[in-house]
Design an enzyme around this catalytic site. Structure first.
Site, PDB file in Angstrom:
ATOM      1  N   ILE A  59       7.701   5.046  92.454  1.00 35.18           N
ATOM      2  CA  ILE A  59       6.652   5.705  93.245  1.00 35.18           C
ATOM      3  C   ILE A  59       6.543   7.124  92.702  1.00 35.18           C
ATOM      4  CG2 ILE A  59       8.363   6.276  95.048  1.00 35.18           C
ATOM      5  CD1 ILE A  59       6.145   6.359  97.105  1.00 35.18           C
ATOM      6  N   SER A  60       5.310   7.585  92.483  1.00 38.34           N
ATOM      7  CA  SER A  60       5.112   8.921  91.909  1.00 38.34           C
ATOM      8  C   SER A  60       5.568  10.000  92.882  1.00 38.34           C
ATOM      9  CB  SER A  60       3.630   9.154  91.618  1.00 38.34           C
ATOM     10  OG  SER A  60       3.124   8.151  90.785  1.00 38.34           O
ATOM     11  N   GLN A  61       5.957  11.155  92.349  1.00 38.89           N
ATOM     12  CA  GLN A  61       6.353  12.257  93.226  1.00 38.89           C
ATOM     13  C   GLN A  61       5.126  12.776  93.977  1.00 38.89           C
ATOM     14  OE1 GLN A  61       7.152  14.816  89.476  1.00 38.89           O
ATOM     15  NE2 GLN A  61       7.222  16.221  91.201  1.00 38.89           N
TER      16      GLN A  61
END
Ligand code: SAH
Length: 210
Positions: A59-61
């Site tokens: 999951i992207s930051q």
């Protein structure tokens, strides 16, 4: 339990990191990010990090999600119809939905897409069209799109995606291999304009579906 304060802290940090669009900040405040990652990692859900979501994907930051959403919205009254490539856990999908978009999202891994469907249902966000497919082809049946967001890194921009953009539409995506940068492509009456933005780190865009 994830406290209100934890969520507010993430929003304050995004402001300090330069996110200005209140529509993006409101959407990210409202989406319960901890519902999109494994319980074992839930205490880190609101930290400014990317986290594993299974099958080698991440999951992207929060900052990257905010930046990409802000770029799609910049100078626009609304997001309109958006194609997302790389559904992953569904968090970016959720933020787009909360920010008012009509969302189509493509994921190549069936197992990951199933998880996204559960996560989105838990977050009570059920209006995205989730498609198990290879995003290289885009989604011709639903084109044209006002915006396209790709959350896996391509070596080259897939030409189908530019074809499926509306005039005035935007494509935001990471391009590169070891070294990656966010690029914004805008389709204007005079052709495609592209601008390079910050360095990022995404999993690669892979061919085919599984
Ligand atoms: N936006 C996601 C990020 C997920 S990571 C989130 O918030 O969780 C990137 C995702 O892109 C992975 O799930 C990966 O399987 C998917 N992906 C990679 N290549 C793809 C392709 N060609 N078509 C569709 N999805 C792809």
């Amino acid at each position: 339990m994830i406290s209100e304060r934890t969520r507010l802290r993430m929003i304050e940090r995004l402001r300090q990191q330069g996110i200005r669009d209140e529509r993006v900040l409101a959407a990210m405040y409202e989406v319960p990010r901890h519902l999109f990652i494994d319980q074992a990692l839930a205490t880190r859900a609101y930290d400014d990090v990317s986290l594993p979501i299974g099958q080698g994907q991440t999951i992207s930051q929060p900052l990257t999600v905010a930046r990409m959403t802000e770029k799609l919205l910049e100078g626009k009254a609304s997001l309109g119809k958006i194609l997302e490539i790389g559904t992953g856990c569904g968090y970016q999908t959720a933020v787009l939905l909360k920010a008012g978009a009509q969302v189509y999202s493509i994921e190549r891994l069936a197992g990951i897409l199933d998880k996204a469907r559960v996560n989105l249902r838990n977050a009570k966000l059920v209006h995205a069209r989730l498609v198990h497919s290879d995003g290289h082809q885009g989604l011709p049946d639903a084109a044209p799109f006002d915006g396209i967001i790709m959350t896996a890194a391509a070596r080259h921009v897939p030409p189908a995606l530019l074809d499926q953009l509306q005039t005035g539409g935007r494509l935001i995506l990471p391009v590169g291999d070891q070294e990656q940068f966010l690029w914004l492509y805008e389709k204007t009456n005079n052709g495609i304009q592209k601008t390079k933005h910050e360095a990022v780190h995404f999993v690669p865009l892979l061919p085919g579906k599984q």
